[in-house]
Design an enzyme around this catalytic site. Structure first.
Site, mmCIF file in Angstrom:
data_model
loop_
_atom_site.group_PDB
_atom_site.id
_atom_site.type_symbol
_atom_site.label_atom_id
_atom_site.label_comp_id
_atom_site.label_asym_id
_atom_site.label_seq_id
_atom_site.Cartn_x
_atom_site.Cartn_y
_atom_site.Cartn_z
ATOM 1 N N GLU A 1 55.546 172.737 50.162
ATOM 2 C CA GLU A 1 56.214 171.458 50.979
ATOM 3 C C GLU A 1 56.044 171.650 52.551
ATOM 4 O OE1 GLU A 1 56.753 169.003 49.093
ATOM 5 O OE2 GLU A 1 56.994 169.790 46.982
ATOM 6 N N LEU A 2 55.237 172.349 53.001
ATOM 7 C CA LEU A 2 55.150 172.658 54.389
ATOM 8 C C LEU A 2 56.304 173.152 54.832
ATOM 9 C CD1 LEU A 2 53.071 169.623 55.763
ATOM 10 C CD2 LEU A 2 52.127 171.842 54.579
#
Length: 400
Positions: A147-148
Site C-alpha cells: 500500500e505504498l
C-alpha cells in the site's frame, strides 16, 4: 514533462473463512479456499487475462517505446499457480518482453514494515524476490511496500538490501508545495524515491467512469494532453491493476482507453520509462523526510496508516498478531509460519475499518464480512485458535 512512469499493483489475499472450530487442520482451518478461488477466477476473467493480453499486444505494437512496471504479490502468484496457470503464463510473456519491469514487495502484502524490528520485513521481501525469480525469471531491483507504506526506517531497510529505488505516495504535506514529478531521495540513506502523482493516477483509477465528474468522459487524448502540460521530469502513474476490467468494468470503455493511451502519450512527445530507467535518467531534486510516527501510504483521503490501524479493533488485532510472531518462529514449523504471515496480510485489517462515506465503500470491496465489527470478531477468533495451536506445538517440543 518528459517521462511517464506507469506502475500497476496486482494482489489478491487469502481471505479468512467465517471461523468456527472444527476438525480441519493447517491452512484450510482458517482460510476459505472456495471463496478465494471464486473471487480469483472472477477477477482473472474480467481483468488479469484481458488486461495482460492487451498490454502485451501494446508492448509489441509500439516496438519497445511503451514500457511499464508491475508488482505481483506472492499470495496472488500462488493463486495463479493453483487455479489458473494461464494467467501466470501471460505474466511470464510480459517478463520475457524485457519492456516490463517487475518490482519487489512483501510476499504476503503484509504490514510487517510497521514492525519496530525489521527482520520479518526483510524475510518477506527476500521470499518475494525468490518467488518472482523462480516463477517469472526476473530479479527485481526496485521496491514498493504494501500500500505504498513509507517512512525513513522503511527506506533505510530497503536501501540496506541493495534496491536502487522505492515507490511511495506524493502526499501533499510531504511535498510542501513541491511537485511529485521529480526524483527525490530518502533522508539519511539517500535512496531514490519516486512519488505517485495521485491526481493524474486517480483520474484513471477512480474517476474514469464517474458521471458526476466534470471531466467525464475521460479519453486517452484528453489525458495525454494533461500529461504533456505537467511540469517536471517524470510523472509517476501508480494504480491497481484491477482498474482495468474490475474496478472499471469493460463496458465503461476502460480497455478502449488503455488501447489508445500509449499512442496518444507518445504522440505528445513524451516517453515511457520504467522506475529503474527514471532513477538512472534523472537526479534527485530534494529530500523526503517521513518519521516513523508519520508513516504515509496511498490509502484513503488521509494517506496514512489509518486504513489499517485507525481504530481500537484494528490496533488490537495487529498487536496480537505481531506479539505472536516470536513464538511462531520458535516452532520452526513452516506451515505455522506460513499461516501467521498470511494473518499479517493488510486486507484483514482493512476490512475492520470503520471509516464512512467514500472510503467506507472501498474498505468493504471484496470483503466477505457484513460489517467491520464482524471482520474484527472473526479475525480475533481465528487468531486465538491459531495461538492455541502454536503453544500446543511449543509444549510438545519441550517434552521431547
Amino acid at each position: 514533462m518528459r517521462s511517464v512512469c506507469m506502475y500497476f499493483q496486482l494482489h489478491q489475499p487469502y481471505r479468512l473463512k467465517w471461523f468456527w472450530p472444527d476438525d480441519s487442520k493447517g491452512f484450510e482451518r482458517y482460510f476459505d479456499v472456495a471463496i478465494n478461488r471464486s473471487i480469483f477466477e472472477k477477477v482473472a476473467r474480467k481483468c488479469y487475462l484481458p488486461a495482460t493480453t492487451l498490454l502485451a499486444e501494446l508492448v509489441d505494437q509500439h516496438e519497445g517505446n511503451f514500457k511499464f512496471s508491475v508488482s505481483i504479490t506472492g499470495t496472488l502468484l500462488s493463486q495463479c499457480e493453483k487455479w489458473n496457470p494461464d494467467v501466470l503464463d501471460i505474466f511470464t510473456q510480459l517478463a520475457d518482453s524485457k519492456r516490463v519491469e517487475f518490482i519487489d514487495e512483501t510476499n504476503y502484502h503484509s504490514l510487517a514494515g510497521l514492525f519496530d524490528d525489521k527482520n520479518e520485513f526483510r524475510e518477506q521481501i527476500l521470499e518475494h524476490h525468490e518467488l518472482t525469480s523462480d516463477l517469472l525469471g526476473v530479479k527485481p531491483q526496485v521496491f514498493r511496500n504494501t500500500e505504498l507504506l513509507y517512512n525513513n526506517s522503511i527506506a533505510e531497510t530497503v536501501s540496506s538490501m541493495g534496491y536502487k529505488a522505492i515507490l511511495t505516495e506524493g502526499v501533499d504535506q510531504l511535498l510542501d508545495s513541491r511537485s511529485p514529478n521529480h526524483v527525490y531521495k530518502a533522508k539519511d540513506c539517500g535512496l531514490p524515491v519516486l512519488l505517485r502523482n495521485y491526481k493524474m493516477s486517480d483520474d484513471i483509477g477512480y474517476r474514469f467512469s464517474a458521471r458526476w465528474w466534470e471531466e467525464y468522459p475521460l479519453t486517452a487524448d484528453k489525458w495525454a494532453n494533461w500529461a504533456s502540460t505537467e511540469q517536471g521530469d517524470c510523472m509517476n502513474i501508480f494504480m491497481d491493476y484491477e482498474t482495468f476490467g474490475e474496478h472499471q468494468w469493460s463496458d465503461s470503455g476502460i480497455f478502449d482507453f488503455l488501447r489508445a493511451l500509449p499512442g496518444e502519450v507518445l504522440g505528445k512527445g513524451l516517453e515511457f520509462n520504467t522506475p529503474s530507467e527514471i532513477v538512472e535518467k534523472y537526479e534527485p531534486v530534494g529530500e523526503v523526510d517521513v518519521g516513523d510516527f508519520n508513516t504515509i501510504s496511498w490509502a484513503d483521503m488521509e494517506r496514512d496508516t489509518s486504513a489499517w490501524l485507525g481504530n481500537d479493533m484494528q490496533r488490537r488485532c495487529f498487536e496480537e498478531a505481531k506479539l505472536l510472531g516470536p513464538y511462531v518462529k520458535r516452532t520452526n514449523d513452516p506451515k505455522l509460519i506460513n499461516i501467521w504471515r498470511h494473518l499479517l496480510t493488510s486486507d484483514h485489517y482493512y476490512y475492520m475499518s470503520t471509516k464512512w462515506l467514500g472510503d467506507g465503500d472501498v474498505h468493504s470491496y471484496f470483503s466477505i464480512h457484513t460489517s467491520p465489527y464482524d471482520a474484527a470478531i472473526n479475525f480475533i477468533a481465528a487468531l486465538l485458535d491459531f495461538k492455541t495451536c502454536v503453544f500446543r506445538k511449543l509444549a510438545e517440543m519441550n517434552k521431547e
